[in-house]
Design a protein around this motif. Structure first.
Motif, short mmCIF file in Angstrom:
data_model
loop_
_atom_site.label_atom_id
_atom_site.label_comp_id
_atom_site.label_asym_id
_atom_site.label_seq_id
_atom_site.Cartn_x
_atom_site.Cartn_y
_atom_site.Cartn_z
N VAL A 139 0.85 -1.20 0.00
CA VAL A 139 0.00 0.00 0.00
C VAL A 139 0.88 1.24 0.00
O VAL A 139 1.76 1.39 0.85
N SER A 140 0.63 2.13 -0.97
CA SER A 140 1.29 3.43 -1.01
C SER A 140 0.23 4.49 -0.81
O SER A 140 -0.86 4.39 -1.37
N ALA A 141 0.55 5.48 -0.01
CA ALA A 141 -0.40 6.55 0.28
C ALA A 141 0.27 7.90 0.06
O ALA A 141 1.44 8.08 0.42
N THR A 142 -0.45 8.82 -0.54
CA THR A 142 0.03 10.20 -0.70
C THR A 142 -1.09 11.15 -0.33
O THR A 142 -2.26 10.89 -0.59
N SER A 143 -0.69 12.25 0.30
CA SER A 143 -1.65 13.27 0.70
C SER A 143 -0.95 14.62 0.72
O SER A 143 0.24 14.71 1.05
N THR A 144 -1.68 15.64 0.36
CA THR A 144 -1.19 17.01 0.44
C THR A 144 -2.28 17.84 1.13
O THR A 144 -3.46 17.72 0.79
N PHE A 145 -1.86 18.65 2.10
CA PHE A 145 -2.82 19.51 2.81
C PHE A 145 -2.09 20.74 3.33
O PHE A 145 -0.87 20.84 3.24
N LYS A 146 -2.85 21.67 3.86
CA LYS A 146 -2.29 22.91 4.39
C LYS A 146 -2.41 22.96 5.91
O LYS A 146 -3.38 22.45 6.46
N ILE A 147 -1.43 23.60 6.52
CA ILE A 147 -1.47 23.88 7.95
C ILE A 147 -1.36 25.40 8.11
O ILE A 147 -0.49 26.03 7.50
N ILE A 148 -2.24 25.96 8.91
CA ILE A 148 -2.15 27.39 9.24
C ILE A 148 -1.31 27.48 10.50
O ILE A 148 -1.70 26.97 11.56
N ILE A 149 -0.14 28.13 10.41
CA ILE A 149 0.80 28.09 11.54
C ILE A 149 0.23 28.77 12.79
O ILE A 149 0.51 28.33 13.90
N ALA A 150 -0.59 29.79 12.62
CA ALA A 150 -1.17 30.46 13.78
C ALA A 150 -2.11 29.53 14.55
O ALA A 150 -2.23 29.64 15.78
N ASP A 151 -2.75 28.58 13.85
CA ASP A 151 -3.64 27.62 14.51
C ASP A 151 -2.90 26.76 15.53
O ASP A 151 -3.49 26.22 16.45
N HIS A 152 -1.60 26.60 15.34
CA HIS A 152 -0.79 25.75 16.21
C HIS A 152 0.13 26.57 17.11
O HIS A 152 1.10 26.04 17.66
N LYS A 153 -0.20 27.85 17.24
CA LYS A 153 0.51 28.75 18.14
C LYS A 153 2.02 28.77 17.89
O LYS A 153 2.83 28.86 18.81
N ILE A 154 2.38 28.69 16.61
CA ILE A 154 3.78 28.82 16.21
C ILE A 154 4.01 30.31 15.97
O ILE A 154 3.39 30.91 15.08
N GLU A 155 4.85 30.90 16.78
CA GLU A 155 5.09 32.34 16.70
C GLU A 155 6.28 32.63 15.80
O GLU A 155 7.34 32.04 15.93
N ILE A 156 6.06 33.56 14.89
CA ILE A 156 7.10 33.99 13.97
C ILE A 156 7.53 35.39 14.37
O ILE A 156 6.70 36.30 14.43
N PRO A 157 8.83 35.60 14.64
CA PRO A 157 9.31 36.93 15.01
C PRO A 157 9.03 37.96 13.91
O PRO A 157 9.07 37.63 12.72
#
Length: 180
Positions: A139-157
Motif C-alpha cells: 500500500v502506497s499513500a500520498t496526501s497534500t494539505f495545508k497547515i495554518i501556523i497560527a492555529d498551532h501557536k507557532i510564533e514567527i518573530p
C-alpha cells in the motif's frame, strides 16, 4: 525502530484485536512555505505510521528534529525558535480513512481522511484527501494539505514575518507493509 515500536504499542489501545495492520517507518513528510521574499522547504524520510486496513484507523508520527533543510541555520531556527522541538519533539495525526483498504484488489482509490493533527502541542481537527494505491499487497499513500501556523501557536518573530508563509503546504508519501 523505537518509534515504530511505540506506534505499534499505541496501536493496541487504538486498534481492535481483529485488526489487519500495515506499517511504515520510512514515510516521507515535506513542507513548503512560499513568500515573495523566500521559499522554505524541508523533508523528513523517517515518519512512522500504522493503519488498520479494515477499520481505516491511522496513526502517523514524525520527529520534528528529523526535518532536513537546505540551510543549516533554517534547520536550527525551525527546531529552536518555531517548533520548540525540545518541548514538542513530534507532530502526530490520528484519524480514520473514509473507507477500508482492500489489500486483495490492486488499484488506486481516492478517499478522505478525518482526524486530529497535533503540531507544536496544539491539537486541531484535520481533514485531507489521500490517494491509496494497492499493488500486490503493498500500500502506497500520498496526501497534500495545508497547515495554518497560527492555529498551532507557532510564533514567527516580526523580523522574519514576511519570510514565512501563514499557510504551509504539507506533503506525505508512505509505503506500508503488512505486519505479521
Amino acid at each position: 525502530m523505537k518509534n515504530i515500536l511505540l506506534l505499534i504499542v499505541m496501536g493496541f489501545f487504538f486498534f481492535p484485536a481483529s485488526s489487519q495492520i500495515i506499517t511504515t517507518n520510512k514515510a516521507q513528510v515535506s513542507f513548503f512555505s512560499k513568500t515573495p521574499l523566500e521559499d522554505i522547504e524541508a523533508k523528513s524520510v523517517v515518519g512512522n505510521s500504522v493503519i488498520d486496513v479494515k477499520s481505516g484507523k491511522i496513526i502517523f508520527r514524525v520527529s520534528n528534529r528529523s526535518f532536513q533543510f537546505p540551510k543549516k541555520l533554517m534547520q536550527e531556527h525551525f527546531n529552536e525558535n518555531y517548533m520548540e522541538s525540545e518541548k514538542y519533539p513530534v507532530s502526530e495525526f490520528k484519524g480514520t480513512l473514509s473507507a477500508p483498504i482492500n489489500l486483495e484488489k490492486d488499484g488506486l482509490t481516492k478517499m478522505d481522511v478525518d482526524g486530529t493533527l497535533n503540531v507544536h502541542g496544539v491539537t486541531k481537527p484535520c481533514k485531507a484527501k489521500v490517494d491509496i494505491l494497492v499493488s500486490k499487497g503493498t500500500v502506497s499513500a500520498t496526501s497534500t494539505f495545508k497547515i495554518i501556523i497560527a492555529d498551532h501557536k507557532i510564533e514567527i518573530p516580526t523580523l522574519v514575518f514576511k519570510n514565512i508563509a501563514e499557510n504551509i503546504d504539507v506533503r506525505i508519501q508512505a509505503t506500508y507493509i503488512k505486519k505479521n
